[in-house]
Design a protein around this motif. Sequence first.
Motif, short mmCIF file in Angstrom:
data_model
loop_
_atom_site.label_atom_id
_atom_site.label_comp_id
_atom_site.label_asym_id
_atom_site.label_seq_id
_atom_site.Cartn_x
_atom_site.Cartn_y
_atom_site.Cartn_z
N ARG A 32 3.86 -4.36 5.64
CA ARG A 32 4.75 -3.58 4.57
C ARG A 32 5.96 -3.13 5.23
NH1 ARG A 32 7.90 -1.62 2.32
NH2 ARG A 32 8.00 -0.18 0.46
N GLU A 142 -0.01 -9.48 7.28
CA GLU A 142 -0.84 -9.61 6.15
C GLU A 142 -1.91 -10.52 6.17
OE1 GLU A 142 -0.58 -7.52 3.72
OE2 GLU A 142 -1.30 -8.67 2.13
N ARG B 31 1.46 1.42 -0.31
CA ARG B 31 2.21 0.33 0.43
C ARG B 31 3.22 -0.68 -0.06
NH1 ARG B 31 -3.27 -1.90 2.59
NH2 ARG B 31 -3.72 -3.42 0.93
N LYS B 32 2.92 -0.94 -1.38
CA LYS B 32 3.41 -1.92 -2.01
C LYS B 32 5.11 -1.51 -2.08
CE LYS B 32 -0.10 -4.79 -2.72
NZ LYS B 32 -0.09 -6.08 -2.12
#
Lengths: 211, 65
Positions: A32, A142, B31-32
């Motif tokens: 992130r 990710e 976290r997005k």
Amino acid sequence: MNAQAAMAPVTLHRALPPEEAARAHFYALLARLLKAPPDGALLHAIAAAPGLDGGGSGGLARAWGELVAASSVMDADAAAEEHEALFATMGKPVVSVFAGFYTGATPVAHPRVRVRSDLAALGLAPRADATEPEDHFGALFEAMRVLVEGGAGRGPATLDEQRRFFESHVRPAAGRFFAALGDAQPSNYYRKVAALGAAFVALEAESFSLD
Amino acid sequence: MKSTKSTTRRNFLLAAGLGGAGAVAAVATARKPATGAAKGAKVAQGPQGYRASEHVLKYYKTTEV
């Protein structure tokens, strides 16, 4: 139709042990922070997070504590400017966020081609709306997150599968990437991110060697 | 022995502080990126965040096989 034929297949997923869940969260957080600068909500969440249990004076616990402290005094606008200065400048960026840059990639057998192939073998593919190449560290972390905790319609990968992906695509370049990120002149908040990333990748490398 | 090695690895991770998943889990919900929270949404098209900059597009061209 007999009763057996009418039964739908049932898949049971065991809850991840806490240390495996923590690994997934670290991968998610690093992904992130590399894909985009932290917004106010993320800075606030990190600043309010507790220390690592039993971490003592270990490198990861120390790096985590410093990121928590830095997040409490960082604002989202400054973080966005720093992220832009580090990664998104026109022409040659101050710090390359692509693994291929650190492994002497050639157009033939480029890391992103091998990443795509290895992900496909694991039943994974980049999201259709993904904007970054496969060897972007945000994408690699990710992918590791999904391998550790499952997702995208699959359960966690085996430790051997995780190790193979890590050794093939993350480990060869991550150390130099985080060193470059930490040393870069515009790095301030991201110096703490680099320290956390370096400590976590080193921990991962050592832990994979134990099993 | 496999089980012994697994225990060793687990103990190693726990000793490093990964036993308390709560520390990092606390940030997982935030976290997005705000601009791309919805599944399937385009992520970070605004001034903040990573995007397919000219640099990235050039990078793509140099790595095509």
